[in-house]
Design a protein around this motif. Structure first.
Motif, PDB file in Angstrom:
ATOM      1  N   THR A  30     -22.684  60.704 -49.345  1.00  0.00           N
ATOM      2  CA  THR A  30     -24.122  60.872 -49.127  1.00  0.00           C
ATOM      3  C   THR A  30     -24.319  62.268 -48.561  1.00  0.00           C
ATOM      4  O   THR A  30     -23.657  62.656 -47.605  1.00  0.00           O
ATOM      5  CB  THR A  30     -24.718  59.761 -48.223  1.00  0.00           C
ATOM      6  N   TYR A  32     -26.524  65.667 -47.137  1.00  0.00           N
ATOM      7  CA  TYR A  32     -27.610  65.981 -46.216  1.00  0.00           C
ATOM      8  C   TYR A  32     -27.685  67.476 -45.967  1.00  0.00           C
ATOM      9  O   TYR A  32     -26.772  68.231 -46.270  1.00  0.00           O
ATOM     10  CB  TYR A  32     -27.403  65.257 -44.873  1.00  0.00           C
ATOM     11  N   VAL A  60     -23.706  54.533 -45.904  1.00  0.00           N
ATOM     12  CA  VAL A  60     -24.968  54.925 -45.269  1.00  0.00           C
ATOM     13  C   VAL A  60     -25.055  54.371 -43.849  1.00  0.00           C
ATOM     14  O   VAL A  60     -25.481  55.072 -42.931  1.00  0.00           O
ATOM     15  CB  VAL A  60     -26.171  54.502 -46.141  1.00  0.00           C
ATOM     16  N   PRO A  76     -35.219  60.185 -44.794  1.00  0.00           N
ATOM     17  CA  PRO A  76     -34.633  59.554 -45.976  1.00  0.00           C
ATOM     18  C   PRO A  76     -35.268  59.988 -47.305  1.00  0.00           C
ATOM     19  O   PRO A  76     -35.968  59.214 -47.949  1.00  0.00           O
ATOM     20  CB  PRO A  76     -34.872  58.072 -45.717  1.00  0.00           C
ATOM     21  N   VAL A  81     -31.049  55.757 -49.369  1.00  0.00           N
ATOM     22  CA  VAL A  81     -31.162  55.730 -47.904  1.00  0.00           C
ATOM     23  C   VAL A  81     -32.506  55.121 -47.506  1.00  0.00           C
ATOM     24  O   VAL A  81     -32.578  54.303 -46.580  1.00  0.00           O
ATOM     25  CB  VAL A  81     -30.959  57.134 -47.301  1.00  0.00           C
ATOM     26  N   ALA A  82     -33.581  55.468 -48.207  1.00  0.00           N
ATOM     27  CA  ALA A  82     -34.902  54.902 -47.914  1.00  0.00           C
ATOM     28  C   ALA A  82     -34.882  53.384 -48.098  1.00  0.00           C
ATOM     29  O   ALA A  82     -35.405  52.638 -47.257  1.00  0.00           O
ATOM     30  CB  ALA A  82     -35.960  55.542 -48.811  1.00  0.00           C
ATOM     31  N   ALA A  95     -35.775  57.220 -37.579  1.00  0.00           N
ATOM     32  CA  ALA A  95     -36.225  57.656 -38.907  1.00  0.00           C
ATOM     33  C   ALA A  95     -37.562  58.379 -38.807  1.00  0.00           C
ATOM     34  O   ALA A  95     -38.483  57.912 -38.146  1.00  0.00           O
ATOM     35  CB  ALA A  95     -36.345  56.458 -39.835  1.00  0.00           C
TER      36      ALA A  95
END
Length: 111
Positions: A30, A32, A60, A76, A81-82, A95
């Motif tokens: 993942t 970022y 995650v 996200p 991820v959302a 978040a």
């Protein structure tokens, strides 16, 4: 009888991502970018050979746990991820919403 697999999630800060491996083989990641106190997640991928084993969820979860421990917040942008956040309210307190400003900033980091 099958041998249990060794699953490891590790930060790969030099590549701006967290990686998950199964028995030493990279199974997914993942990605970022850090924006001030936010870690903006924009892409999650698990190799087809490892699909259906719950690896994306584990990846995650461990990534977000690490973000919390570092005192950062998450954004996200990544659809996975959302979706994960909708099912795991224990991360709602760290978040932040996806905003046009964050999306614009991310575009400047990726292209």
């Amino acid at each position: 009888m099958t041998t249990p697999s060794t699953v490891v999630v590790e930060p790969a800060d030099d590549r701006n991502r967290y990686e998950i491996s199964v028995d030493g083989r990279l199974a997914g990641f993942t990605e970022y970018r850090d924006h001030e106190e936010q870690r903006v997640f924009f892409h999650t991928e698990v190799d087809e050979a490892f699909a259906g084993q719950g690896l994306a969820s584990r990846l995650v979860q461990e990534a977000l746990t690490d973000v919390r421990a570092a005192g950062k917040r998450i954004v996200p942008i990544c659809p996975y991820v959302a979706k994960f956040l909708l099912k795991h309210e224990e991360f709602a307190d760290i978040a932040d919403p996806v905003t046009p400003e964050v999306k614009g900033w991310l575009r400047t980091q990726l292209y």
